[in-house]
Design a protein around this motif. Sequence first.
Motif, short mmCIF file in Angstrom:
data_model
loop_
_atom_site.label_atom_id
_atom_site.label_comp_id
_atom_site.label_asym_id
_atom_site.label_seq_id
_atom_site.Cartn_x
_atom_site.Cartn_y
_atom_site.Cartn_z
N ALA A 200 0.91 -1.12 -0.07
CA ALA A 200 -0.33 0.33 0.27
C ALA A 200 1.00 1.23 -0.04
O ALA A 200 0.44 2.08 -1.12
N LEU A 201 2.05 1.41 0.50
CA LEU A 201 2.95 2.15 1.11
C LEU A 201 3.35 2.75 -0.68
O LEU A 201 3.59 3.60 -1.17
N GLY A 202 3.85 1.78 -1.42
CA GLY A 202 4.75 1.71 -2.20
C GLY A 202 3.68 2.32 -3.82
O GLY A 202 4.07 2.82 -4.44
N MET A 203 2.66 1.89 -3.37
CA MET A 203 1.24 1.60 -4.69
C MET A 203 1.11 3.55 -4.20
O MET A 203 1.25 4.53 -5.31
N ALA A 204 1.48 4.04 -2.69
CA ALA A 204 0.43 5.49 -2.90
C ALA A 204 2.11 6.52 -3.41
O ALA A 204 1.73 7.79 -3.74
N ALA A 205 3.30 5.69 -2.77
CA ALA A 205 3.97 6.89 -2.89
C ALA A 205 4.00 6.60 -4.43
O ALA A 205 4.43 8.08 -4.94
N VAL A 206 3.91 5.53 -5.15
CA VAL A 206 4.89 6.07 -7.43
C VAL A 206 3.49 6.96 -7.99
O VAL A 206 3.37 7.53 -8.25
N SER A 207 1.82 6.63 -6.95
CA SER A 207 0.90 7.73 -7.54
C SER A 207 1.09 8.69 -6.87
O SER A 207 0.85 9.87 -8.23
N MET A 208 1.63 9.80 -6.37
CA MET A 208 2.12 10.55 -5.30
C MET A 208 2.91 11.15 -6.56
O MET A 208 3.41 12.41 -6.72
N ALA A 209 4.54 10.26 -6.50
CA ALA A 209 5.97 10.52 -7.53
C ALA A 209 5.50 11.27 -9.10
O ALA A 209 5.91 11.75 -9.35
N SER A 210 4.73 10.27 -9.43
CA SER A 210 5.03 10.21 -11.09
C SER A 210 4.35 11.55 -11.60
O SER A 210 4.78 12.50 -12.30
N PRO A 211 2.78 11.79 -11.03
CA PRO A 211 2.29 13.14 -11.67
C PRO A 211 3.68 14.13 -10.61
O PRO A 211 3.27 15.56 -11.93
N LEU A 212 4.21 14.65 -9.74
CA LEU A 212 4.37 15.32 -9.39
C LEU A 212 6.18 15.28 -10.32
O LEU A 212 6.71 16.56 -10.56
N VAL A 213 6.45 14.07 -10.84
CA VAL A 213 7.69 14.03 -11.70
C VAL A 213 7.60 15.22 -12.91
O VAL A 213 8.43 15.43 -13.69
N SER A 214 6.40 14.77 -13.42
CA SER A 214 6.05 14.56 -15.31
C SER A 214 4.48 15.68 -14.70
O SER A 214 4.08 14.92 -14.75
N PRO A 215 4.67 16.96 -15.40
CA PRO A 215 4.07 17.71 -15.76
C PRO A 215 2.79 17.18 -16.48
O PRO A 215 1.81 17.25 -16.48
N ALA A 275 -2.03 -1.01 -14.69
CA ALA A 275 -2.97 -0.62 -15.30
C ALA A 275 -2.93 1.25 -14.87
O ALA A 275 -2.99 1.96 -16.38
N GLY A 276 -2.18 2.12 -14.35
CA GLY A 276 -2.15 3.46 -13.98
C GLY A 276 -1.09 3.67 -14.56
O GLY A 276 -0.62 4.57 -14.62
N LEU A 277 0.40 2.17 -14.40
CA LEU A 277 1.64 2.68 -15.13
C LEU A 277 0.99 2.94 -16.80
O LEU A 277 1.59 4.22 -17.08
N ALA A 278 0.78 2.24 -16.91
CA ALA A 278 0.42 1.73 -18.63
C ALA A 278 -0.06 3.65 -19.12
O ALA A 278 0.45 3.67 -19.76
N TYR A 279 -1.74 3.76 -18.26
CA TYR A 279 -1.99 4.82 -18.45
C TYR A 279 -1.17 6.39 -18.71
O TYR A 279 -1.27 6.98 -19.55
N SER A 280 -0.21 6.25 -17.37
CA SER A 280 0.43 7.73 -17.57
C SER A 280 1.41 6.95 -18.18
O SER A 280 1.70 8.19 -19.01
#
Lengths: 337, 452
Positions: A200-215, A275-280
């Motif tokens: 759960a921690l990992g999924m939350a971290a990736v979900s928050m970090a990827s939009p922050l890294v890439s506009p 699915a989330g990663l692929a969409y991003s």
Amino acid sequence: MMHLFGDPAVWLPVVFAGLMGVSILIYVTLDGFDLGIGILFGGAPEPWRDRMIAAIGPFWDANETWLVLAVGLLLVAFPMAHGTILTALYLPVAIMLLGLILRGVAFEFRAKVEPEKKRNWDRAFFVGSLMTALSQGYMLGLYIMGLEQTPWTIAFAMLTAVCLAAGYALIGAAWIILKTDGQLQRRAVRWARRAVGLVALGMAAVSMASPLVSPRIFEKWFSVPEIILLAPLPILSGVVLAGLWMVLGHLPDRNDRWDWVPFAGAVSVFGLAFAGLAYSFYPYVVPERLTIYEAASAPESLMVILAGTLFVLPVILGYSAFAYRVFRGKATDLRYD
Amino acid sequence: MDAVMLARIQFGANISFHILFPTITIALGWVLLYFKLAYNRTGDIKWMDAYHFWVKVFALSFAMGVVSGITMSFQFGTNWPGFMERVGNIAGPLLAYEVLTAFFLEAVFIGIMLFGFSRVSNWVHTLATVLVACGTTLSAFWILVLNSWMHTPVGFEMRDGVAHATDWFAIIFNPSMPYRLAHMLIASGLTAAFLIAGISAFRWLRNDRVPAVRAALRTGVTVAAVLIPVQILVGDMHGLNTLEHQPQKVAAMEANWETGPNVPLVLFALPDEEARENRFEVAIPNGASLILKHDPDGVVPGLNDFEGEHPPVAPVFWSFRLMVGIGVLMLVVSWATAWMLWRRGDLSVWSARVLVAMSFSGWVATLAGWYVTEIGRQPWLVSGVLTTAEAASAVPAPMIGATLAMYLAIYAVLITAYIGAILYLARKAGQDRPTMRPTAPKTPKAVPFPAE
């Protein structure tokens, strides 16, 4: 024929990106459970180890082949990206390969050497599995960070490394719950419960970090109406994880009728995260640098591969299913006779 | 050392380590099938005993091949990104077909072949053995198609510096493919045959002379004795094919500097590329002309015609002599032991010792042969299309060096462990032998003997 669905230079890369994605998803799910069992091996007392191995013995080889297919598709369909990604990830790739070598052979050696050497190969199996999982997670983290290497991205990659290893431990424990019973199964329930938190921690971290890294990724998730259409993805992930946590609290049940639930739950978590990663990242194959259209091989060559794939892949899925059916039910001792 | 050389050594080390194991499994799969069919036909348990012993060696070799093969699939990208960028349109589909038609087939059915004996019916188990053998052979087919195409590329055109396929039939059946494939498959047969004969002789020397050991011994020696003359013939044809398409490689194999007739066969020499001559040469007059042109006056190409574009001479020259030397040794040993088994019905202690010494001779010959052909293609990665240096990655030399050291260390450990494990299995097989044996094929579970 090639133009039946419009310009092949447009749809072929999408088809191959899809095939590659499916291979990666199948790989992390299938090899995930046997890598996970390798990770749990470190904390398992000796008498249980043969049984844990027996639960994956007939499958691991084919599971690993999906990695060869995934990297093979990257190689053949997106040759430009293959070189860029693999040279950027040179060191973690080398560590992963070392891990895969160690665990793959440890599997065989532990059953064939003198009894006093068996323990060393057990250790190699644990260390190799852990190295593989950590380096894959590290690569995932760096990939999300656009293959940039700064102290921050490396720290993030280390976090994803731990969380992917936890994800593998979760699905590995779920496989043990499905394939064994008794004490080992009860212990696996505890392992699985502990892993859920880290996942759960990992999924939350990736979900928050990827939009922050890439506009660009921020835009894809948080503009209207995307934010509403995509809301089910994180919500569902949360629900499945919470449900998994609760179900694990009640396992093993008396008739062992729900032994498949944790595995199904873990597979769903993997699928949702994927699915989330692929969409991003669509349409990029090298984040922010190279799209699948730019990196793709010549359409004629892709057609040759696609024709074979469409014919062979169902056959592969068919006989893989047959093999899982042959070895269905609770795992028994591995015997050559 | 520069990065390209380190990348070559690293890839060469990995691919050398890898080929050892498929070389065993490609042929051993078919030998296992033979044991299985012999058991199905005769019901004689010795065949199943032989099967159960050699299937363990197969499983171990298979795992070694799989993990080192995965390494290779990544090293294409990490070490030679230029390869796929330039010729990916041709190499890609060939590799994809290898994964799709061969890797999955063998990886899935090996589970059933190894652990499914009591879970599926006898014929399904036999079918699994067939499919695994087919898988290993198909894999050899595709990878040798690609390798041969790199030596003799046809059926493509260059557009904007990238190769595009124009004729897939020509690509697959490129000029050197039939010879290379046949040479490699027979090499696999010989490697497995000498391993089986050698390990069986090892057990025989330890007074473990049960019917299963004798059956395996006989199988190994017979296969070796039959294959080696065929291999010598095919090797000669392969050499003539190379002469036609890659004359500079043959010139290096023979260490012949000047093009001309009446070229001697050099038995020993230290080729000196600086001075462009051989030191301490011992040669048979007209030998090379006779072998390569079947005529003492035949004109044989020399290295000086290819100055700056021919491979390094000494490694090609010596690897070739090592391969041929082992081939001759294989001929003598296999025929002598076959004759002995046929006339006396048994080995002598000395012949058994020689067989033990030859257990891994197939490995040495196979590696030497691959060094001849691969070093012999240099400086090209794909003949006339792409040089090795052009394909190299920009990864800094120290990082390649460090990972190379890591790979070499693990390979050394694994080779030692592998040979140690096979010898241990051989010793153990002679010790814990169940006293009672099932006799009919229908009662496989009567006396189980564990896999571990």
